[in-house]
Design an enzyme around this catalytic site. Structure first.
Site, PDB file in Angstrom:
ATOM      1  N   HIS A  57       7.480   2.961   3.642  1.00 25.03           N
ATOM      2  CA  HIS A  57       7.420   3.990   4.005  1.00 25.03           C
ATOM      3  C   HIS A  57       6.420   3.900   5.031  1.00 25.03           C
ATOM      4  O   HIS A  57       5.955   4.702   6.211  1.00 25.03           O
ATOM      5  CB  HIS A  57       6.681   4.646   2.730  1.00 25.03           C
ATOM      6  CG  HIS A  57       7.289   6.048   3.011  1.00 25.03           C
ATOM      7  ND1 HIS A  57       8.059   7.165   3.740  1.00 25.03           N
ATOM      8  CD2 HIS A  57       6.665   7.053   1.893  1.00 25.03           C
ATOM      9  CE1 HIS A  57       7.352   8.217   3.814  1.00 25.03           C
ATOM     10  NE2 HIS A  57       6.849   8.370   3.321  1.00 25.03           N
ATOM     11  N   HIS A 160      -1.809   8.001   0.795  1.00 26.35           N
ATOM     12  CA  HIS A 160      -0.155   6.820   1.181  1.00 26.35           C
ATOM     13  C   HIS A 160      -0.376   4.845   1.574  1.00 26.35           C
ATOM     14  O   HIS A 160      -0.167   4.366   0.918  1.00 26.35           O
ATOM     15  CB  HIS A 160       1.344   6.881   2.008  1.00 26.35           C
ATOM     16  CG  HIS A 160       1.735   8.056   1.664  1.00 26.35           C
ATOM     17  ND1 HIS A 160       2.216   9.951   1.839  1.00 26.35           N
ATOM     18  CD2 HIS A 160       2.914   7.932   0.760  1.00 26.35           C
ATOM     19  CE1 HIS A 160       3.187  10.266   0.798  1.00 26.35           C
ATOM     20  NE2 HIS A 160       3.224   9.232   0.687  1.00 26.35           N
ATOM     21  N   GLU A 172       7.613  10.371  -6.497  1.00 29.07           N
ATOM     22  CA  GLU A 172       6.953  11.640  -5.950  1.00 29.07           C
ATOM     23  C   GLU A 172       8.023  12.528  -7.129  1.00 29.07           C
ATOM     24  O   GLU A 172       8.951  12.082  -6.956  1.00 29.07           O
ATOM     25  CB  GLU A 172       6.589  11.756  -4.282  1.00 29.07           C
ATOM     26  CG  GLU A 172       5.814  10.700  -4.008  1.00 29.07           C
ATOM     27  CD  GLU A 172       5.734  10.700  -2.508  1.00 29.07           C
ATOM     28  OE1 GLU A 172       4.527  10.934  -2.107  1.00 29.07           O
ATOM     29  OE2 GLU A 172       7.131  10.802  -1.934  1.00 29.07           O
TER      30      GLU A 172
END
Ligand SMILES: [Zn+2]
Length: 208
Positions: A57, A160, A172
């Site tokens: 990510h 993050h 999440e």
């Protein structure tokens, strides 16, 4: 065996993080139209509803969703509840003895936001100090109860980067509204989407 489902159902009411693909169940074949079966196509973000973030990510060379450890995604987990309405800081966590814990789910006011189809940008996120605190205290999996672990529009995404950079698994989009603080057995099974930066997951808790 009593299981608590802490997954947000994927339907037209699930809020979408700004800029991500809204969830849609598209009818491709329908019995009602004379087709031989009902078949749908899913349109969704890798970060739709209840989901995990993979290191990919925020790191191009980080592992994708298929590499997340099932051993870490399942096992003893602690649920704590915080009443702060601002970003979660290290100070908010300092009062908890986390020495026994590797998996931590944080229940906040966010869990009351589910049911509102419009994305709520005043949700409670994790600040950089709290992210560092979690890594330093040996937390390997963190779960939060809205669509991002990060405070909304936080420059450089420090939570993050700190968590995923340390190999911490981030879940999440949990709905912890009906979950009392305590110790549970966690079962989090994200789809094994190869190379994906995130993956939707079914997540349940069993009281231990
Ligand atoms: Zn995500």
């Amino acid at each position: 065996m009593k299981l608590i489902d802490v997954t947000v159902p994927l339907d037209s009411n699930v809020p979408t993080y700004p800029g991500n693909t809204p969830f849609q169940l598209e009818a491709i074949k329908r019995l009602a139209n004379g087709d031989s079966s009902n078949v749908s196509t899913l349109h969704l973000s890798a970060h739709a509803g209840t989901h995990v973030d993979a290191p990919r990510h925020f790191f191009d060379d980080g592992p994708g969703a298929e590499h997340l450890s099932l051993e870490m995604l399942c096992g003893r987990a602690r649920v704590i509840e915080l009443t702060t309405r601002k970003g979660i800081t290290a100070q908010d966590l300092a009062g908890f003895d986390l020495t026994e814990d590797v998996r931590l789910l944080i229940k906040t006011h966010n869990s009351r936001l589910w049911g509102m189809p419009v994305f709520q940008d005043d949700f409670i996120g994790v600040t950089e100090s709290a992210a560092r605190f979690l890594v330093e205290h040996g937390i390997k999996l963190i779960g939060v109860d809205y669509l991002s672990v990060e405070e909304f529009k936080k420059p450089n995404a420090p939570a993050h980067r700190t968590l995923l950079g340390a190999g911490t698994i981030v879940i999440e989009g949990l709905n912890l509204r009906d979950v009392e603080p305590g110790t549970y057995e966690l079962f989090c099974l994200p789809l094994s989407i190869v190379g994906a930066d995130g993956a939707p997951a079914r997540v349940v808790l069993r009281r231990s």
